[in-house]
Design an enzyme around this catalytic site. Structure first.
Site, PDB file in Angstrom:
ATOM      1  N   GLY A   9       0.844  -1.202   0.000  1.00 41.78           N
ATOM      2  CA  GLY A   9       0.000   0.000   0.000  1.00 41.78           C
ATOM      3  C   GLY A   9       0.877   1.249   0.000  1.00 41.78           C
ATOM      4  O   GLY A   9       0.561   2.259   0.621  1.00 41.78           O
ATOM      5  N   ASP A  53      -1.172  -7.339  -4.937  1.00 40.78           N
ATOM      6  CA  ASP A  53      -2.512  -7.329  -4.355  1.00 40.78           C
ATOM      7  C   ASP A  53      -2.387  -7.850  -2.914  1.00 40.78           C
ATOM      8  O   ASP A  53      -2.017  -9.002  -2.694  1.00 40.78           O
ATOM      9  CB  ASP A  53      -3.412  -8.241  -5.208  1.00 40.78           C
ATOM     10  CG  ASP A  53      -4.781  -8.462  -4.594  1.00 40.78           C
ATOM     11  OD1 ASP A  53      -5.049  -7.939  -3.477  1.00 40.78           O
ATOM     12  OD2 ASP A  53      -5.594  -9.169  -5.225  1.00 40.78           O
ATOM     13  N   TYR A 143     -15.122  -0.341   9.046  1.00 34.98           N
ATOM     14  CA  TYR A 143     -13.694  -0.052   9.175  1.00 34.98           C
ATOM     15  C   TYR A 143     -13.253  -0.223  10.635  1.00 34.98           C
ATOM     16  O   TYR A 143     -12.252  -0.901  10.920  1.00 34.98           O
ATOM     17  CB  TYR A 143     -13.453   1.382   8.704  1.00 34.98           C
ATOM     18  CG  TYR A 143     -12.046   1.896   8.873  1.00 34.98           C
ATOM     19  CD1 TYR A 143     -10.991   1.370   8.152  1.00 34.98           C
ATOM     20  CD2 TYR A 143     -11.789   2.966   9.739  1.00 34.98           C
ATOM     21  CE1 TYR A 143      -9.710   1.872   8.292  1.00 34.98           C
ATOM     22  CE2 TYR A 143     -10.502   3.475   9.881  1.00 34.98           C
ATOM     23  CZ  TYR A 143      -9.473   2.921   9.159  1.00 34.98           C
ATOM     24  OH  TYR A 143      -8.200   3.425   9.297  1.00 34.98           O
TER      25      TYR A 143
HETATM   26  N1  SER Z   1      -8.673   8.751   8.941  1.00 35.27           N
HETATM   27  C1  SER Z   1      -9.449   7.552   9.061  1.00 35.27           C
HETATM   28  C2  SER Z   1     -10.807   7.715   8.528  1.00 35.27           C
HETATM   29  O1  SER Z   1     -11.310   8.814   8.577  1.00 35.27           O
HETATM   30  C3  SER Z   1      -9.529   7.135  10.499  1.00 35.27           C
HETATM   31  O2  SER Z   1      -8.541   6.218  10.776  1.00 35.27           O
HETATM   32  O3  SER Z   1     -11.400   6.767   8.099  1.00 35.27           O
END
Ligand code: SER
Length: 315
Positions: A9, A53, A143
């Site tokens: 990344g 990947d 996330y």
């Molecule tokens: N900067 C990130 C986000 O806003 C938070 O870890 O998703």
């Protein structure tokens, strides 16, 4: 020196600057950048690059063996806002990439891993200010769930298999070299671009949304510092709280107005408001400061000066 580094990344917001810094600190040919797309010119000519990947175990294994990699920085991830649009994609990318590197270390093919966690591990039931290292964690984004789960797996692999994995919970990161993508804190980068370009900005968070933030140079410093610390100093093998500054859209606007008095902001909160509202406003990172000597350097005012200076040539 046998250290050879792979950044997965490497073309993203953090990866770009991390790669450049590591290539200053170590022989550039021993710092291998990788991503699913090619990066900017500077990154591509600065040292070796592999198209990779992060969800493909054997592809990573192949690069690791070919380049005799010892240390991996896994920076590939789908962030909070995009993750809400593509929940399963976010989960698969964020978790599979982590398992891939954890398993390579378990198989003794690599020695050390950096994997970033985030303030997104916290949720609406977490104490909002000076959020402690250990507290209620009920994240409400895909996330955040992936980062919290990842933290548990890091600690598990450390205890169960002796995997040397190190992590910090990044706050919102602000930089001028590469744009962020798909995060809730991204407004704090975009606002500088729009201030220079249009002298006005429409903010997707409301004026009072205070969030923990950090200038990229501090984040890179923390990342390399935790990786270089002696193993015994890293007492926390999930992820360390990490903090620098906290501000809301109104406060960052004031700091920009010191340089661009005619700058104005208006507010049109969207779905990202709820994400931001679920996160802490400030973070207690005393364990990182005590265990491995973390200290931030940049204030909001410092950062605003540097951001505007470096971006003004663009517009
Ligand atoms: N900067 C990130 C986000 O806003 C938070 O870890 O998703």
């Amino acid at each position: 020196m046998k250290k050879r580094i792979l950044i997965i990344g490497a073309c993203g917001q953090i990866g770009t600057e991390l790669t450049a810094k590591l290539r200053e600190l170590y022989p550039a040919h021993k710092v291998i950048a990788s991503d699913i797309v090619e990066g900017d010119k500077e990154l591509m000519k600065g040292g070796p690059f592999e198209l990779l990947d992060a969800t493909n175990y054997s592809a990573i294994e192949d690069v690791v063996i070919r380049h005799e990699i010892t240390d991996v920085y896994l920076m590939a991830a789908m962030l909070s806002a995009t993750g809400e649009k593509f929940p399963m994609k976010a989960w698969n990318l964020n978790m599979n990439s982590l398992f891939n590197v954890l398993n390579l270390a378990k198989e003794k093919k690599i020695e050390k891993i950096f994997w970033p966690s985030s303030i997104a591990v916290f949720g609406p039931t977490t104490p909002k200010t000076h959020t402690p290292q250990r507290t209620v964690m009920e994240p409400s984004t895909v996330y955040g769930i992936s980062k919290q789960t990842g933290e548990r797996w890091c600690e598990y692999y450390f205890h169960k298999y002796g995997v040397d994995v190190r992590s910090v919970r990044y706050p919102g990161l602000i930089s001028y070299k590469t744009l962020p993508g798909g995060g809730t804190t991204d407004y704090a980068v975009d606002i500088y671009h729009k201030a220079l370009k249009h002298k006005k900005y429409i903010c997707f968070l409301n004026a009072e949304t205070t969030l923990p933030m950090m200038f990229m140079e501090d984040a890179i410093e923390a990342t390399i510092k935790i990786m270089e610390a002696p193993s015994k100093e890293i007492k926390n093998r999930s992820a360390y709280n990490l903090s620098a500054i906290s501000f809301n859209p109104e406060e960052i606007t004031e700091s920009i107005k010191q340089h661009i008095p005619e700058f104005t902001i208006t507010y049109e909160p969207d779905f990202r408001q709820a994400i931001a509202d679920s996160w802490p406003q400030s973070i207690d990172d005393s364990e990182a400061r005590e265990d491995w000597g973390w200290a931030h350097r940049f204030s909001l005012e410092d950062m605003t000066g540097i951001m505007l200076d470096n971006l003004k040539g663009k517009y």
